[in-house]
Design a protein around this motif. Structure first.
Motif, short mmCIF file in Angstrom:
data_model
loop_
_atom_site.label_atom_id
_atom_site.label_comp_id
_atom_site.label_asym_id
_atom_site.label_seq_id
_atom_site.Cartn_x
_atom_site.Cartn_y
_atom_site.Cartn_z
N MET A 1 22.10 1.50 -6.84
CA MET A 1 21.30 1.78 -5.66
C MET A 1 19.83 1.84 -6.03
N THR A 2 18.97 1.23 -5.21
CA THR A 2 17.54 1.20 -5.48
C THR A 2 16.92 2.57 -5.27
N GLU A 3 16.04 2.95 -6.16
CA GLU A 3 15.32 4.22 -6.05
C GLU A 3 14.44 4.22 -4.79
N SER A 4 14.53 5.26 -3.98
CA SER A 4 13.70 5.36 -2.78
C SER A 4 12.37 6.02 -3.13
N ILE A 5 11.27 5.42 -2.65
CA ILE A 5 9.93 5.88 -3.04
C ILE A 5 9.08 6.15 -1.80
N LEU A 6 8.46 7.32 -1.78
CA LEU A 6 7.50 7.69 -0.74
C LEU A 6 6.12 7.77 -1.37
N ALA A 7 5.12 7.21 -0.69
CA ALA A 7 3.72 7.37 -1.09
C ALA A 7 3.00 8.05 0.06
N ILE A 8 2.19 9.05 -0.23
CA ILE A 8 1.49 9.79 0.82
C ILE A 8 0.07 10.11 0.38
N THR A 9 -0.88 9.92 1.29
CA THR A 9 -2.27 10.28 1.02
C THR A 9 -2.56 11.66 1.60
N GLY A 10 -3.52 12.36 1.00
CA GLY A 10 -3.89 13.68 1.49
C GLY A 10 -2.76 14.69 1.44
N PRO A 11 -2.02 14.77 0.31
CA PRO A 11 -0.83 15.63 0.28
C PRO A 11 -1.09 17.07 -0.13
N ASN A 81 7.72 -2.13 -7.94
CA ASN A 81 7.85 -3.38 -7.19
C ASN A 81 8.21 -3.13 -5.73
N HIS A 82 8.34 -1.85 -5.37
CA HIS A 82 8.59 -1.53 -3.96
C HIS A 82 8.14 -0.10 -3.64
N ILE A 83 7.77 0.09 -2.38
CA ILE A 83 7.57 1.43 -1.80
C ILE A 83 8.30 1.43 -0.48
N ASP A 84 9.15 2.41 -0.28
CA ASP A 84 9.94 2.46 0.95
C ASP A 84 9.15 2.96 2.14
N CYS A 85 8.30 3.93 1.91
CA CYS A 85 7.56 4.53 3.02
C CYS A 85 6.16 4.93 2.55
N LEU A 86 5.16 4.50 3.31
CA LEU A 86 3.78 4.91 3.08
C LEU A 86 3.35 5.78 4.25
N ILE A 87 2.85 6.97 3.96
CA ILE A 87 2.29 7.84 5.00
C ILE A 87 0.78 7.88 4.80
N PHE A 116 -7.05 1.37 5.49
CA PHE A 116 -6.84 -0.05 5.79
C PHE A 116 -6.71 -0.83 4.49
N LEU A 117 -7.63 -0.61 3.56
CA LEU A 117 -7.59 -1.32 2.28
C LEU A 117 -6.34 -0.95 1.49
N LEU A 118 -6.02 0.34 1.45
CA LEU A 118 -4.83 0.79 0.73
C LEU A 118 -3.57 0.12 1.29
N THR A 119 -3.47 0.09 2.62
CA THR A 119 -2.31 -0.52 3.26
C THR A 119 -2.23 -2.01 2.93
N HIS A 120 -3.37 -2.69 2.98
CA HIS A 120 -3.40 -4.11 2.62
C HIS A 120 -2.90 -4.33 1.20
N GLU A 121 -3.36 -3.52 0.28
CA GLU A 121 -3.01 -3.71 -1.12
C GLU A 121 -1.53 -3.39 -1.40
N LEU A 122 -0.98 -2.42 -0.67
CA LEU A 122 0.40 -2.00 -0.92
C LEU A 122 1.42 -2.72 -0.04
N LEU A 123 0.95 -3.44 0.97
CA LEU A 123 1.87 -4.07 1.92
C LEU A 123 2.91 -4.98 1.26
N PRO A 124 2.55 -5.80 0.28
CA PRO A 124 3.57 -6.66 -0.34
C PRO A 124 4.75 -5.88 -0.93
N ILE A 125 4.48 -4.74 -1.57
CA ILE A 125 5.60 -4.00 -2.16
C ILE A 125 6.30 -3.12 -1.12
N ILE A 126 5.61 -2.79 -0.03
CA ILE A 126 6.29 -2.12 1.08
C ILE A 126 7.29 -3.09 1.71
N MET A 127 6.86 -4.32 1.91
CA MET A 127 7.74 -5.33 2.50
C MET A 127 8.87 -5.73 1.55
#
Length: 280
Positions: A1-11, A81-87, A116-127
């Motif tokens: 099973m793939t490891e589930s990963i959360l990334a959050i800003t301002g935590p 190589n992946h992020i499941d959820c970005l907050i 906006f920039l962070l989302t752009h940079e991380l979008l490929p591994i989110i997808m």
């Protein structure tokens, strides 16, 4: 099973802190993107006390500084190589004019341009993940003022309209993401969690101005716990909230300036040009 990963800003404070403490059992690994690594280290210890099995990584990231955002993104994409959820949670309110290191009005830089920039940079591994989820913390303050040129370096500063426009920008970001990537499986929610009152009024301004701003924003103030619940609901129920605007946990229609498609298109295009990007 793939490891589930959360990334959050301002935590490390406010709604972000309450959110990540509640979600500590929901993911295998949590990436804490924070300006203050000392505070992040304290939070890491608290999270591990609650769930010793979760893996926690600290990523230094100041959203108001583009080089910091790019470095944080590079660190993450190099390791994972992946992020499941970005907050996209981090945000500020300023009652007096400040500029970022890159010369942008500070609220717009921190609340919108950096995310906006962070989302752009991380979008490929989110997808590249199974979950494909982004939760954008916006605000009902998007109704305060229409977007206005110059978008990022206004000639005149008004804290109310400045904050509102930065949050209108985050709403436009969520709408743009959903429009272009939902068909590829991305689930995006813009959330108005309410604002925590202690985040405002700390600048060196007159009491009269601070009181005026406080009174205008007061309807949006909630407790940290109340605010975090709307974010948590969006994360835990992606199918229910995907493509919607959540007003403190309730799906709500977007009104006024948030429905201005023509301005959204112009604003997003201006952002891409400013950041020298071809597409989000």
């Amino acid at each position: 099973m793939t490891e589930s990963i959360l990334a959050i800003t301002g935590p490390t404070s406010g709604i972000g802190r309450a959110t990540v403490k509640e979600l500590v059992h929901d993911f295998d690994r949590i990436l804490l993107l924070a300006r203050n690594l000392k505070k992040a280290a304290c939070l890491k210890k608290e999270l591990l006390d609650v769930n010793p099995k979760v893996k926690i990584e600290l990523i230094e990231c100041d959203l108001s500084i583009l080089t910091s955002v790019r470095q944080a993104s590079h660190t993450i994409t190099y390791k994972y190589n992946h992020i499941d959820c970005l907050i996209n949670n981090a945000g500020i309110v300023k009652t007096s004019r400040r500029e970022s290191m890159d010369g942008y009005e500070l609220m717009m830089a921190t609340n919108y341009i950096g995310p906006f920039l962070l989302t752009h940079e991380l979008l490929p591994i989110i997808m590249n993940s199974e979950r494909k989820q982004i939760t954008v913390v916006s605000s009902g303050a998007y109704k305060f003022a229409p977007m206005k040129k110059p978008f990022f370096k206004p000639k005149h500063f008004n804290p109310i309209s400045g904050y509102g426009r930065s949050k209108l920008g985050t709403l436009y970001l969520a709408q743009e993401l959903y429009e272009f990537y939902s068909r590829k499986g991305l689930r995006v929610t813009a959330v108005h969690p309410g604002a925590v009152s202690t985040n405002i009024g700390k600048d060196n301004v007159s009491k009269q101005l601070a009181d005026t701003i406080f009174n205008l924003l007061d309807p949006f103030f909630v407790s940290v716990e109340e605010g975090s619940q709307s974010v948590i609901k969006a994360v835990r129920q992606p199918e229910k909230y995907a493509g919607f605007y959540s007003d403190q946990g309730e799906i709500a229609a977007v009104k006024q300036y948030g429905s201005d498609f023509k301005m959204r298109r112009e604003f997003i295009d201006a952002t891409l040009k400013e950041l020298d990007l071809q597409a989000l």
